[in-house]
Write a protein that holds these residues in place. Sequence first.
Motif, short mmCIF file in Angstrom:
data_model
loop_
_atom_site.label_atom_id
_atom_site.label_comp_id
_atom_site.label_asym_id
_atom_site.label_seq_id
_atom_site.Cartn_x
_atom_site.Cartn_y
_atom_site.Cartn_z
N VAL A 1 11.31 117.51 -26.01
CA VAL A 1 12.43 116.28 -26.21
C VAL A 1 12.29 114.71 -26.72
O VAL A 1 13.29 114.22 -26.23
N VAL B 1 20.57 117.70 -26.63
CA VAL B 1 19.59 119.54 -25.85
C VAL B 1 21.01 119.88 -25.89
O VAL B 1 22.01 119.77 -26.00
N HIS C 1 21.06 123.47 -25.06
CA HIS C 1 20.10 124.86 -24.42
C HIS C 1 21.07 125.64 -24.12
O HIS C 1 21.75 126.25 -23.48
N THR D 1 16.53 125.23 -16.30
CA THR D 1 17.42 124.17 -16.38
C THR D 1 17.08 123.23 -16.01
O THR D 1 16.90 121.57 -16.67
N LEU E 1 16.75 119.43 -17.76
CA LEU E 1 17.69 118.65 -17.40
C LEU E 1 16.68 116.85 -17.02
O LEU E 1 16.98 115.63 -17.72
N ALA F 1 14.65 115.50 -20.14
CA ALA F 1 15.85 114.87 -21.13
C ALA F 1 15.99 113.25 -21.06
O ALA F 1 16.07 112.38 -21.79
N VAL G 1 17.38 110.83 -23.53
CA VAL G 1 18.84 112.21 -24.50
C VAL G 1 20.26 111.55 -23.72
O VAL G 1 20.39 111.29 -23.38
N PHE H 1 23.72 116.79 -23.15
CA PHE H 1 23.03 117.96 -23.06
C PHE H 1 23.77 118.49 -23.12
O PHE H 1 25.13 118.58 -22.00
N VAL I 1 23.64 120.85 -14.48
CA VAL I 1 24.23 120.28 -15.38
C VAL I 1 25.41 119.03 -15.24
O VAL I 1 25.08 118.29 -15.05
N THR J 1 26.53 115.15 -20.25
CA THR J 1 26.29 116.37 -19.62
C THR J 1 27.92 117.30 -19.65
O THR J 1 28.54 116.99 -19.28
#
Length: 346
Positions: A59, A65, A67, A89, A93, A96, A101, A104, A149, A159
């Motif tokens: 990342v 991202v 996923h 996951t 997370l 990232a 990032v 997501f 998430v 996210t």
Amino acid sequence: MTGASGFLGSHLVDHCARAGHHVRALVRPQSDTTRLHGTPSVEPAYGDLGDAESMRQAVEGVDVVLHSAARVVDHGTRAQFWDTNVDGTRRLLDAAGMAGVRRFVFVSSPSAVMRPDEGDRYDIDESVPYPDRWLNLYSETKAVAEQLVRAANRPGFTTCALRPRGIWGPRDHSGFLPKLLAKMLDGRLPDLSGGKRVLVSLCHCDNAVAACLRAADAPAERIGGNAYFIADAERTDLWAFLARVAELFGGRPPTRRVPAPVLHTAVRATELLWRLPPLAARHEPPLSRYSMALLTRSGTYDTGAAARDLGYAPVVSQETGLGQLADWVESVGGVRAFVRSATLHT
């Protein structure tokens, strides 16, 4: 991108590359990366969801991202499902977020909100709460991961979760459609509809991709922390659809019906047998409450929220998708090549 060597992931890679994006694809060392090496602007990054260091490296310098990797089979131990779907996951997370990032996007599933004892449900929207019990470990761990998430959303790190139902289309060798078609080719799939119409939402792979790309760019203030159902435009009569697929590829449409008491007894017996660790860890059961629910319960999904917040609209109709599937099946060597992986697991 995770899951890049798989069915949906391979389509995501292609669409992102064609749109001019640089794609870094997290793939396991043993995965078939032939397509990735043949696609311009795609950079394989070797690792897996159990290796936090490989994810940190993957990342680094990434903006978005996507996923989609998960354990999606209907067998395995709690530890296997939890390590991949939940802890994997969580690790991604964390990596990232630490790498800066900005977005997501998690590919979840409507199974996250399926209840063991529910009946037919039509035009379900995102107000449906998570259950306190699930049909199987896949459903449970996707629900837990989805909540992780959504809870990770914060300023600068947007996210969201997408819930496509029944993804189908070219390059799928082991999903629900090739598995059912493999049984129809051998005349082994009975009609489990109980004499009623089982209406469902399905999602062509290109429609799932369109939703993912929309989610990558949609305004953060609209989508942050949300989950969205994603589906084709059509409400599908499942058993009529399967009969058409059988006809298209030379199989036998399901006609033999199994009495409900016999079916329920067989499911209970199979699930009892599959509590044995050697079976649970390595082999998919021929019957389960989860698979029976998908084949016998109506379940359609309202995609109005995705249309409103993501600008999502299906880009491929079911008719066009079936034509694409038929062309692809011919290009890979025919229907037996299409179902080869599914046959090994049925």
